[in-house]
Design a protein around this motif. Structure first.
Motif, PDB file in Angstrom:
ATOM      1  N   ALA A  94       0.833  -1.207   0.000  1.00 33.15           N
ATOM      2  CA  ALA A  94       0.000   0.000   0.000  1.00 33.15           C
ATOM      3  C   ALA A  94       0.867   1.256   0.000  1.00 33.15           C
ATOM      4  CB  ALA A  94      -0.945  -0.012   1.200  1.00 33.15           C
ATOM      5  N   ALA A  95       1.993   1.235   0.733  1.00 31.77           N
ATOM      6  CA  ALA A  95       2.896   2.392   0.760  1.00 31.77           C
ATOM      7  C   ALA A  95       3.502   2.636  -0.611  1.00 31.77           C
ATOM      8  CB  ALA A  95       3.994   2.182   1.800  1.00 31.77           C
ATOM      9  N   THR A  96       3.842   1.582  -1.318  1.00 29.65           N
ATOM     10  CA  THR A  96       4.382   1.716  -2.670  1.00 29.65           C
ATOM     11  C   THR A  96       3.327   2.307  -3.592  1.00 29.65           C
ATOM     12  OG1 THR A  96       5.890  -0.140  -2.323  1.00 29.65           O
ATOM     13  CG2 THR A  96       5.399   0.450  -4.615  1.00 29.65           C
ATOM     14  N   ALA A  97       2.095   1.855  -3.464  1.00 32.58           N
ATOM     15  CA  ALA A  97       1.005   2.402  -4.284  1.00 32.58           C
ATOM     16  C   ALA A  97       0.783   3.877  -3.966  1.00 32.58           C
ATOM     17  CB  ALA A  97      -0.279   1.610  -4.064  1.00 32.58           C
ATOM     18  N   ALA A  98       0.860   4.235  -2.712  1.00 35.89           N
ATOM     19  CA  ALA A  98       0.691   5.641  -2.321  1.00 35.89           C
ATOM     20  C   ALA A  98       1.826   6.488  -2.897  1.00 35.89           C
ATOM     21  CB  ALA A  98       0.643   5.774  -0.804  1.00 35.89           C
ATOM     22  N   ALA A  99       3.047   5.972  -2.867  1.00 34.56           N
ATOM     23  CA  ALA A  99       4.191   6.702  -3.424  1.00 34.56           C
ATOM     24  C   ALA A  99       4.018   6.890  -4.925  1.00 34.56           C
ATOM     25  CB  ALA A  99       5.488   5.958  -3.127  1.00 34.56           C
ATOM     26  N   THR A 100       3.569   5.846  -5.608  1.00 35.29           N
ATOM     27  CA  THR A 100       3.336   5.921  -7.051  1.00 35.29           C
ATOM     28  C   THR A 100       2.268   6.960  -7.371  1.00 35.29           C
ATOM     29  OG1 THR A 100       3.963   3.602  -7.294  1.00 35.29           O
ATOM     30  CG2 THR A 100       2.685   4.580  -9.093  1.00 35.29           C
ATOM     31  N   ALA A 101       1.280   7.063  -6.518  1.00 35.45           N
ATOM     32  CA  ALA A 101       0.201   8.036  -6.715  1.00 35.45           C
ATOM     33  C   ALA A 101       0.610   9.441  -6.248  1.00 35.45           C
ATOM     34  CB  ALA A 101      -1.046   7.586  -5.957  1.00 35.45           C
ATOM     35  N   GLY A 102       1.814   9.571  -5.690  1.00 34.62           N
ATOM     36  CA  GLY A 102       2.287  10.876  -5.236  1.00 34.62           C
ATOM     37  C   GLY A 102       1.736  11.300  -3.889  1.00 34.62           C
ATOM     38  N   ASN A 103       1.168  10.373  -3.137  1.00 37.94           N
ATOM     39  CA  ASN A 103       0.600  10.684  -1.834  1.00 37.94           C
ATOM     40  C   ASN A 103       1.617  10.342  -0.733  1.00 37.94           C
ATOM     41  OD1 ASN A 103      -0.911  10.990   0.474  1.00 37.94           O
ATOM     42  ND2 ASN A 103      -2.757  10.064  -0.394  1.00 37.94           N
TER      43      ASN A 103
END
Length: 178
Positions: free
Chosen positions: A8-17
């Motif tokens: 989830a943290a990787t997905a958030a980073a990819t989304a710029g969050n």
């Protein structure tokens, strides 16, 4: 749980969050801590420190990283993180708690900064002691923090309920430094 938080943290980073990314990494570090895997928790806290920008938040994470490093047996890294927490959050409880860890380990610490952190936290007598030690060794002609230390010593005396010594320090500021 850690795997899910990291995904989830990787997905958030990819989304710029970034805010969500560091929050999820915090959860991963907490999960490692709950499992007694302090080295891994320390690594995640250090990852957060590489991303985080807010000094107050960094102080909190650095304090937590110090605890994880200490629990993992890496005293040098723990001391480094606590020094960072004290430097980045001197007016916050994280800075004060980091200072306590350093003092308990007898790590040398700038006495002016120690007095300031104690003063900001309301630890009046430790602040008085730190400022007095600082003033006893500092040269008023060359130390740029000297006058501030005298004034802050007065504040510490005032907080401790020692009005006479507080007034003496405030008078000293007026007579010697204004």
């Amino acid at each position: 749980a850690v795997g899910a938080y990291r995904t989830a943290a990787t997905a958030a980073a990819t989304a710029g969050n970034v805010s969500m990314q560091v929050l999820l990494l915090e959860y991963a570090a907490q999960a490692y801590t709950a499992a007694g895997r302090y080295g891994e928790a320390a690594t995640v806290f250090d990852e957060i420190l590489a991303i985080a920008q807010n000094p107050g938040y960094r102080a909190q994470i650095a304090y937590n990283a110090g605890g994880s490093h200490a629990a993992a047996g890496d005293e040098a890294a723990a001391i480094e993180r606590w020094q960072s927490a004290a430097a980045e959050g001197p007016t916050l409880s994280w800075g004060y708690l980091a200072l306590v860890e350093l003092v308990n380990r007898e790590v040398p610490f700038d006495m002016y900064q120690r007095g300031y952190i104690d003063l900001m936290y309301g630890a009046w007598l430790p602040a008085v002691n730190a400022y007095q030690q600082f003033l006893a060794t500092a040269d008023p002609a060359t130390e740029t923090r000297y006058a501030a230390a005298v004034q802050e010593l007065g504040q510490a005396f005032l907080g401790a309920g020692d009005t006479a010594n507080a007034i003496a320090q405030f008078d000293r500021v007026i007579n010697e430094f204004s």
